[in-house]
Design a protein around this motif. Structure first.
Motif, short mmCIF file in Angstrom:
data_model
loop_
_atom_site.label_atom_id
_atom_site.label_comp_id
_atom_site.label_asym_id
_atom_site.label_seq_id
_atom_site.Cartn_x
_atom_site.Cartn_y
_atom_site.Cartn_z
N GLY A 176 32.88 42.42 54.16
CA GLY A 176 33.93 43.28 53.69
C GLY A 176 35.46 42.84 54.45
O GLY A 176 35.07 42.33 55.20
N GLU A 177 36.25 43.46 53.95
CA GLU A 177 37.80 42.82 54.38
C GLU A 177 38.74 44.27 54.49
O GLU A 177 39.23 44.00 52.43
CB GLU A 177 38.25 41.78 54.84
CG GLU A 177 39.04 41.90 55.45
CD GLU A 177 39.96 40.18 55.83
OE1 GLU A 177 40.07 39.82 56.90
OE2 GLU A 177 40.36 39.42 54.56
N THR A 178 39.49 44.90 54.57
CA THR A 178 40.83 45.67 54.25
C THR A 178 41.81 45.38 54.95
O THR A 178 41.51 45.53 56.19
CB THR A 178 40.53 46.96 54.49
OG1 THR A 178 39.06 47.58 53.62
CG2 THR A 178 41.11 48.14 53.76
N VAL A 195 38.36 43.45 49.97
CA VAL A 195 38.03 42.21 50.25
C VAL A 195 36.36 42.17 50.01
O VAL A 195 36.15 43.12 51.02
CB VAL A 195 38.00 41.02 50.96
CG1 VAL A 195 37.65 39.22 50.49
CG2 VAL A 195 39.98 41.03 50.36
N LEU A 242 34.57 37.83 46.32
CA LEU A 242 34.33 36.78 46.36
C LEU A 242 32.63 36.13 46.21
O LEU A 242 32.14 37.67 46.89
CB LEU A 242 34.45 35.96 47.70
CG LEU A 242 36.34 36.83 48.65
CD1 LEU A 242 36.34 36.76 49.66
CD2 LEU A 242 37.35 35.87 47.31
N GLN A 262 38.99 42.63 45.74
CA GLN A 262 38.72 41.09 45.25
C GLN A 262 37.11 40.85 45.80
O GLN A 262 37.17 41.20 47.03
CB GLN A 262 39.50 39.51 45.95
CG GLN A 262 41.61 39.79 45.62
CD GLN A 262 41.67 38.95 46.64
OE1 GLN A 262 41.10 39.25 47.22
NE2 GLN A 262 43.12 38.95 46.35
N SER A 314 31.94 40.77 49.02
CA SER A 314 31.17 39.84 49.65
C SER A 314 30.50 40.37 47.62
O SER A 314 29.96 41.49 47.79
CB SER A 314 30.72 39.31 50.18
OG SER A 314 29.51 39.20 50.39
N HIS A 368 36.21 35.94 41.98
CA HIS A 368 36.59 34.99 42.47
C HIS A 368 36.49 33.36 41.48
O HIS A 368 35.76 33.95 40.78
CB HIS A 368 35.65 34.36 43.69
CG HIS A 368 36.25 33.20 44.50
ND1 HIS A 368 36.26 31.49 44.31
CD2 HIS A 368 37.28 32.51 45.86
CE1 HIS A 368 36.41 30.71 44.64
NE2 HIS A 368 37.21 31.28 45.65
#
Length: 263
Positions: free
Chosen positions: A133-135, A142, A107, A105, A144, A61
């Motif tokens: 996190g995210e997928t 994504v 963040l 990514q 943190s 980011h």
């Protein structure tokens, strides 16, 4: 023919992009999870992580990039934690497993998402969820940065392994369901039976108001159960083995690794 082509490409990559040994050594010293590897495992993982960095995009980011150094050892450590999942697999299996990973990514901190879920009675619930996190199927992974910095030890938590486990899970579906593509030597019926036993036990602990043997987030969804169990398999194998020895043995066969021996 394809095997010769693969070997030629690997040799050309190694010639053009030699593994930065000092940076890889530094990455290993920063994370107990990597320091515990045998020399053979470390060499194999180092090269795989190095190729991963050349094939995938790692982006920070803008606010994070301005104030946070993220040097090559840090990038290698991130890639190595991702590639640790497939360390026991062939290069072809590794490439196929992470074909849907195009970008990671990072963040600055945990982030919030609006979520809508339907319960067993058909009622839709909307709420705000905080995530480390995210997928998604073809979208970026994504993470943190705060949680990334807390990953890499033997404490049962690793946001990289958790989110990349979701990517493995999505190898045969558009969403996570706890049922990734399985090798031929693992019967899907056995996979379902073993994970069902774990799932039922977690639910029983929660119903009684007891602490769960592993992170209770595993009891929230079958896909999260798989990801949390993967986290424990690599970063708290003693805990997973003590709680669910049959599951640990199944994951040993699936990942073709024995992380309990690394402790």
């Amino acid at each position: 023919m394809l095997g010769r082509l693969k070997r030629w490409r690997d040799a050309r990559f190694a010639t053009r992009h030699p593994l930065p040994e000092a940076d890889w050594s530094e990455a290993r010293t920063r994370l107990p999870l990597l320091a515990a590897l045998t020399d053979g495992e470390a060499e194999r993982l180092g090269w795989r992580a190095w190729r991963f960095l050349h094939a995938k995009r790692i982006s920070l980011h803008p606010d994070l990039a301005e104030r946070t150094p993220f040097d090559l050892p840090a990038r290698l450590a991130l890639a190595a934690q991702a590639c640790l999942l497939t360390l026991g697999w062939s290069d072809a299996e590794h490439d196929e497993a992470f074909a849907g990973v195009h970008e990671i990514q990072i963040l600055p901190d945990a982030f919030r998402r609006q979520v809508e879920e339907m319960d067993e009675f058909g009622v839709m619930h909307a709420y705000e969820d905080e995530r480390a996190g995210e997928t998604s199927h073809q979208g970026p992974v994504v993470l943190s940065f705060t949680d990334l910095m807390e990953s890499g030890g033997f404490d049962g938590f690793n946001v990289v392994i958790h989110e990349l486990a979701h990517k493995l899970d999505m190898g045969n579906s558009l969403d996570v369901d706890g049922f990734p593509p399985l090798p031929r030597d693992i019967d899907p019926r056995q996979w379902h039976r073993v994970f069902t036993v774990v799932w039922d036990d977690l639910q029983a602990h929660l119903d009684r108001g007891d602490d769960t043997p592993i992170d209770d987030y595993a009891a929230s969804h079958p896909g999260e159960c798989f990801a949390v169990c993967c986290e424990h398999f690599f970063t708290a194998p003693d805990v997973l083995h003590a709680a669910y020895p049959e599951l640990y043995a199944l994951l040993e066969r699936y990942f073709r690794q024995a992380p309990l021996a690394r402790l």
